[in-house]
Enzyme design. Structure first.
Site, PDB file in Angstrom:
ATOM      1  N   ASP A  49      -7.638   1.354  -1.861  1.00 11.95           N
ATOM      2  CA  ASP A  49      -6.732   2.471  -1.569  1.00 11.95           C
ATOM      3  C   ASP A  49      -5.304   1.990  -1.349  1.00 11.95           C
ATOM      4  O   ASP A  49      -5.071   0.798  -1.129  1.00 11.95           O
ATOM      5  CB  ASP A  49      -7.184   3.171  -0.276  1.00 11.95           C
ATOM      6  CG  ASP A  49      -8.358   4.089  -0.530  1.00 11.95           C
ATOM      7  OD1 ASP A  49      -8.625   4.405  -1.697  1.00 11.95           O
ATOM      8  OD2 ASP A  49      -9.016   4.471   0.453  1.00 11.95           O
ATOM      9  N   LYS A  71      -2.956   7.165  -4.427  1.00  8.51           N
ATOM     10  CA  LYS A  71      -1.807   7.871  -4.971  1.00  8.51           C
ATOM     11  C   LYS A  71      -0.743   6.854  -5.355  1.00  8.51           C
ATOM     12  O   LYS A  71      -0.490   5.934  -4.603  1.00  8.51           O
ATOM     13  CB  LYS A  71      -1.250   8.785  -3.875  1.00  8.51           C
ATOM     14  CG  LYS A  71      -0.602  10.029  -4.401  1.00  8.51           C
ATOM     15  CD  LYS A  71      -0.192  10.920  -3.257  1.00  8.51           C
ATOM     16  CE  LYS A  71      -1.183  12.057  -3.126  1.00  8.51           C
ATOM     17  NZ  LYS A  71      -0.806  13.060  -2.149  1.00  8.51           N
ATOM     18  N   MET A 186      -1.719  10.841   9.852  1.00 15.72           N
ATOM     19  CA  MET A 186      -1.217  11.737   8.782  1.00 15.72           C
ATOM     20  C   MET A 186      -0.446  12.937   9.350  1.00 15.72           C
ATOM     21  O   MET A 186      -0.592  14.052   8.856  1.00 15.72           O
ATOM     22  CB  MET A 186      -2.402  12.245   7.930  1.00 15.72           C
ATOM     23  CG  MET A 186      -3.130  11.124   7.216  1.00 15.72           C
ATOM     24  SD  MET A 186      -4.588  11.687   6.320  1.00 15.72           S
ATOM     25  CE  MET A 186      -5.819  11.695   7.612  1.00 15.72           C
TER      26      MET A 186
HETATM   27  N1  SAH Z   1      -9.099   4.861   7.654  1.00 15.86           N
HETATM   28  C1  SAH Z   1      -7.754   4.630   8.139  1.00 15.86           C
HETATM   29  C2  SAH Z   1      -6.959   5.924   8.202  1.00 15.86           C
HETATM   30  C3  SAH Z   1      -6.697   6.560   6.853  1.00 15.86           C
HETATM   31  S1  SAH Z   1      -5.775   8.047   6.980  1.00 15.86           S
HETATM   32  C4  SAH Z   1      -7.817   3.943   9.495  1.00 15.86           C
HETATM   33  O1  SAH Z   1      -8.896   3.880  10.090  1.00 15.86           O
HETATM   34  O2  SAH Z   1      -6.795   3.448   9.967  1.00 15.86           O
HETATM   35  C5  SAH Z   1      -4.149   7.489   6.616  1.00 15.86           C
HETATM   36  C6  SAH Z   1      -3.288   7.504   7.852  1.00 15.86           C
HETATM   37  O3  SAH Z   1      -3.628   6.379   8.676  1.00 15.86           O
HETATM   38  C7  SAH Z   1      -1.818   7.339   7.601  1.00 15.86           C
HETATM   39  O4  SAH Z   1      -1.228   8.563   7.222  1.00 15.86           O
HETATM   40  C8  SAH Z   1      -1.342   6.875   8.946  1.00 15.86           C
HETATM   41  O5  SAH Z   1      -1.288   7.950   9.863  1.00 15.86           O
HETATM   42  C9  SAH Z   1      -2.478   5.961   9.371  1.00 15.86           C
HETATM   43  N2  SAH Z   1      -2.238   4.539   9.047  1.00 15.86           N
HETATM   44  C10 SAH Z   1      -3.045   3.728   8.359  1.00 15.86           C
HETATM   45  N3  SAH Z   1      -2.543   2.482   8.294  1.00 15.86           N
HETATM   46  C11 SAH Z   1      -1.381   2.507   8.977  1.00 15.86           C
HETATM   47  C12 SAH Z   1      -0.387   1.537   9.288  1.00 15.86           C
HETATM   48  N4  SAH Z   1      -0.489   0.264   8.881  1.00 15.86           N
HETATM   49  N5  SAH Z   1       0.677   1.936  10.015  1.00 15.86           N
HETATM   50  C13 SAH Z   1       0.801   3.190  10.454  1.00 15.86           C
HETATM   51  N6  SAH Z   1      -0.097   4.155  10.189  1.00 15.86           N
HETATM   52  C14 SAH Z   1      -1.182   3.827   9.462  1.00 15.86           C
END
Ligand code: SAH
Length: 260
Positions: A49, A71, A186
């Site tokens: 992803d 995306k 998000m």
């Molecule tokens: N499965 C992922 C979340 C996916 S949803 C997890 O457990 O972290 C995607 C959202 O995750 C983004 O829009 C943001 O809000 C957050 N996110 C993921 N990685 C990030 C990062 N390195 N820094 C800030 N926000 C992050």
């Protein structure tokens, strides 16, 4: 032994024809689990992803195929059923298929849906949890998600439903009252609406808020604001996703613990 060698911990063998759904953590490769590294070293194909860190992907076998499933460049992202179908197809070709997801696959990562599709298709799979951005990413910003007295309950929520809007099914007033710490994934686009709902639900306009962008990566930034000012400050800062939003007095700890 070099630090990149995996000690013999009896880590599992990746069987051809199976899929491993693996959490890659928030970005810093140091936050991978040994299971994740073991998977990267064996996989024939890595389906990843947008949020998977570049440094993480570099740990895959040099001859592994890499397939992007997110995306890119304004093009619409592949539909979830297409991704699941692709995983099944690759497994049926006899490949060791590594489905690599940012953070933890089961935290706002649609990992459950992919597992259901694999289970229905009779494809063997394994799930490897990862460090979710809402915990590990905030730790890198010096924000503990729980803390004595000021953070005795934490809630993880998405600020973006499948329709792209602020999730209606969430009772924002109840969240405002019921949780000390609110960690939002998000949610950048709808920060203004969400902040207003939380204030309508009784949280003060001066309630601390942090917006952590690119958490755990060298380009990490942290914006500290308040519910009352969040929308304006986010707009002025030009912050882009991925970003986490955290609401609650634990944000104040960033000033002391935030130096990395
Ligand atoms: N499965 C992922 C979340 C996916 S949803 C997890 O457990 O972290 C995607 C959202 O995750 C983004 O829009 C943001 O809000 C957050 N996110 C993921 N990685 C990030 C990062 N390195 N820094 C800030 N926000 C992050």
């Amino acid at each position: 032994m070099s630090v990149t060698e995996i000690p013999n911990l009896g880590l599992p063998v990746f069987e051809p024809g199976s899929v491993w759904l693996v959490g890659a953590g928030p970005g810093d490769p140091g936050l991978l689990t040994l299971h994740a590294l073991n998977a990267l070293r064996q996989a024939d194909v890595v389906v990843y992803d947008a949020l998977v860190g570049k440094g993480v992907l570099e740990l895959a076998r040099v001859d592994a195929e890499r397939e992007f499933a997110g995306k890119r460049g304004g093009k619409p992202s592949p539909k979830q059923p297409d991704i699941s179908r692709r995983l099944i197809e690759l497994a049926r070709e006899g490949k060791r298929v590594l489905r690599l997801k940012g953070g933890d696959p089961f935290v706002f990562g649609r990992g459950g849906e992919e597992c259901l599709a694999l289970a229905e298709a009779g494809v063997p799979f394994r799930v490897v949890p990862g460090i979710t951005a809402g915990i590990g990413g905030l730790a890198y910003a010096g924000i503990p998600v729980t803390h004595r007295e000021s953070g005795e309950a934490v809630t993880f929520a998405t600020g973006h439903s499948t329709t792209g809007e602020v999730p209606d099914a969430l009772d924002w007033a109840a969240l405002a009252r019921g949780t000390h710490v609110l960690v939002l994934y998000m949610a950048l686009k709808h920060i203004g609406t969400i902040a207003q709902k939380l204030m309508d639900g009784g949280r003060g306009a001066d309630e601390p808020v942090a917006v952590v962008n690119n958490a755990t990566l060298p380009e990490q930034t942290v914006l500290v604001t308040t519910l009352g000012r969040a929308a304006e400050d986010v707009a002025a800062s030009g912050i882009e996703p991925p970003a986490l939003i955290v609401v609650g007095p634990v944000v104040n700890l960033h000033a002391v613990l935030g130096g990395r």
